[in-house]
Design an enzyme around this catalytic site. Structure first.
Site, PDB file in Angstrom:
ATOM      1  CG  PHE A 198     -63.938 -18.120 -32.685  1.00 34.25           C
ATOM      2  CD1 PHE A 198     -64.220 -16.854 -33.194  1.00 34.25           C
ATOM      3  CD2 PHE A 198     -64.150 -18.352 -31.326  1.00 34.25           C
ATOM      4  CE1 PHE A 198     -64.706 -15.844 -32.368  1.00 34.25           C
ATOM      5  CE2 PHE A 198     -64.643 -17.344 -30.500  1.00 34.25           C
ATOM      6  CZ  PHE A 198     -64.920 -16.094 -31.024  1.00 34.25           C
TER       7      PHE A 198
ATOM      8  CD  GLU B  39     -58.613  -5.332 -31.508  1.00 31.29           C
ATOM      9  OE1 GLU B  39     -58.613  -5.355 -30.270  1.00 31.29           O
ATOM     10  OE2 GLU B  39     -59.649  -5.270 -32.192  1.00 31.29           O
ATOM     11  CG  ASP B  40     -58.559  -8.945 -29.250  1.00 30.14           C
ATOM     12  OD1 ASP B  40     -58.645  -8.242 -30.288  1.00 30.14           O
ATOM     13  OD2 ASP B  40     -59.555  -9.386 -28.660  1.00 30.14           O
TER      14      ASP B  40
ATOM     15  CG  ASP C 100     -61.435 -12.136 -38.594  1.00 31.75           C
ATOM     16  OD1 ASP C 100     -61.364 -12.354 -39.797  1.00 31.75           O
ATOM     17  OD2 ASP C 100     -62.180 -12.803 -37.861  1.00 31.75           O
TER      18      ASP C 100
ATOM     19  NE  ARG D   3     -64.147 -10.407 -22.433  1.00 33.77           N
ATOM     20  CZ  ARG D   3     -64.225  -9.969 -23.688  1.00 33.77           C
ATOM     21  NH1 ARG D   3     -63.152  -9.961 -24.438  1.00 33.77           N
ATOM     22  NH2 ARG D   3     -65.366  -9.555 -24.204  1.00 33.77           N
TER      23      ARG D   3
ATOM     24  CB  THR E 158     -62.122  -3.646 -35.695  1.00 27.64           C
ATOM     25  OG1 THR E 158     -63.197  -4.561 -35.793  1.00 27.64           O
ATOM     26  CG2 THR E 158     -62.145  -2.952 -34.342  1.00 27.64           C
ATOM     27  CG  LEU E 159     -57.163  -3.015 -35.874  1.00 26.62           C
ATOM     28  CD1 LEU E 159     -56.095  -4.078 -36.051  1.00 26.62           C
ATOM     29  CD2 LEU E 159     -56.776  -2.057 -34.750  1.00 26.62           C
TER      30      LEU E 159
HETATM   31  P1  5GP Z   1     -62.049  -7.520 -37.637  1.00 27.03           P
HETATM   32  O1  5GP Z   1     -62.748  -6.191 -37.621  1.00 27.03           O
HETATM   33  O2  5GP Z   1     -60.592  -7.429 -37.961  1.00 27.03           O
HETATM   34  O3  5GP Z   1     -62.779  -8.506 -38.499  1.00 27.03           O
HETATM   35  O4  5GP Z   1     -62.223  -8.145 -36.215  1.00 27.03           O
HETATM   36  C1  5GP Z   1     -61.602  -7.692 -35.110  1.00 27.03           C
HETATM   37  C2  5GP Z   1     -62.382  -8.111 -33.874  1.00 27.03           C
HETATM   38  O5  5GP Z   1     -63.097  -9.316 -34.081  1.00 27.03           O
HETATM   39  C3  5GP Z   1     -61.434  -8.386 -32.761  1.00 27.03           C
HETATM   40  O6  5GP Z   1     -61.277  -7.259 -31.964  1.00 27.03           O
HETATM   41  C4  5GP Z   1     -62.136  -9.456 -31.970  1.00 27.03           C
HETATM   42  O7  5GP Z   1     -62.979  -8.868 -31.024  1.00 27.03           O
HETATM   43  C5  5GP Z   1     -62.992 -10.176 -32.969  1.00 27.03           C
HETATM   44  N1  5GP Z   1     -62.395 -11.451 -33.420  1.00 27.03           N
HETATM   45  C6  5GP Z   1     -61.904 -11.749 -34.640  1.00 27.03           C
HETATM   46  N2  5GP Z   1     -61.455 -13.009 -34.686  1.00 27.03           N
HETATM   47  C7  5GP Z   1     -61.662 -13.513 -33.452  1.00 27.03           C
HETATM   48  C8  5GP Z   1     -61.383 -14.790 -32.854  1.00 27.03           C
HETATM   49  O8  5GP Z   1     -60.842 -15.735 -33.446  1.00 27.03           O
HETATM   50  N3  5GP Z   1     -61.736 -14.925 -31.542  1.00 27.03           N
HETATM   51  C9  5GP Z   1     -62.324 -13.939 -30.819  1.00 27.03           C
HETATM   52  N4  5GP Z   1     -62.616 -14.196 -29.555  1.00 27.03           N
HETATM   53  N5  5GP Z   1     -62.602 -12.732 -31.357  1.00 27.03           N
HETATM   54  C10 5GP Z   1     -62.267 -12.527 -32.649  1.00 27.03           C
END
Ligand code: 5GP
Length: 176
Positions: free
Chosen positions: A154, A101-102, A105, A167, A109-110
């Site tokens: 962000f 995963e990139d 946050d 991207r 998601t994970l």
């Molecule tokens: P989580 O479910 O952990 O809150 O978020 C994961 C997803 O949120 C990541 O796969 C990504 O797509 C998006 N995301 C969270 N923070 C950022 C950020 O700083 N920049 C971007 N472009 N996407 C983010």
């Protein structure tokens, strides 16, 4: 008039390359010991594509690659609701799955994906992320391999987008 956000370099291409190499070395050494010899690298679309393609080319053991598409973001805000847009094509049964995963946050998601994959009888499920916004975590999730811990900014570039833009930047940038 709405102010235009500008990307400002935050993590250089060189630093990313060095980190990717060291994560790949650790992954190769860890999974070399696995009895299954069936490593399935699962990238989360679309943000992981650049990281995954650099990472797998540095992994020195055989592996399969597959993708899953999940979405929880709209623009620069998390919705907190994870939607699955596309599923795996390869079978995860009996394999060592490495989710790539990139960024992590809140962790929703994970957590969602790991729990979902664990129901499909894999041998193991581990997680590898490039960026970790640890201070934003809402749920507990173990990250097995991580690149950089970053503050609550962000970020875009190296696969990460803002409304599908940026991207293709070869580095990670903060939007200001
Ligand atoms: P989580 O479910 O952990 O809150 O978020 C994961 C997803 O949120 C990541 O796969 C990504 O797509 C998006 N995301 C969270 N923070 C950022 C950020 O700083 N920049 C971007 N472009 N996407 C983010």
């Amino acid at each position: 008039m709405k102010k235009q956000l500008k990307p400002k370099k935050f993590i250089s291409q060189l630093k990313i390359q060095q980190k990717v190499r060291s994560i790949a070395k650790k992954i190769s050494s860890d999974y070399k010991k696995s009895k299954t010899k069936k490593l399935l690298v699962v990238g989360i679309l679309k943000g992981s594509i650049i990281f995954l393609s650099d990472l797998v080319r540095q992994i020195t053991i055989p592996c399969e690659i597959d993708f899953i598409a999940l979405s929880s973001y709209s623009g620069i805000k998390t919705t907190g609701v994870v939607r699955q847009l596309l599923d795996l094509r390869e079978s995860p049964v009996g394999k060592d799955i490495l989710i790539v995963e990139d960024i992590v946050d809140t962790g929703y998601t994970l957590k969602y994906l790991k729990e979902n994959l664990l129901t499909r009888k894999p041998k193991s499920v581990k997680i590898c992320v490039l960026l970790d916004k640890i201070e934003c975590r809402k749920v507990n999730i173990d990250i097995d391999y991580k690149g950089f811990v970053i503050p609550n900014k962000f970020v875009v570039g190296y696969g990460l987008d803002c409304n599908e833009m940026y991207r293709n930047l070869p580095y990670v940038a903060a939007l200001k």
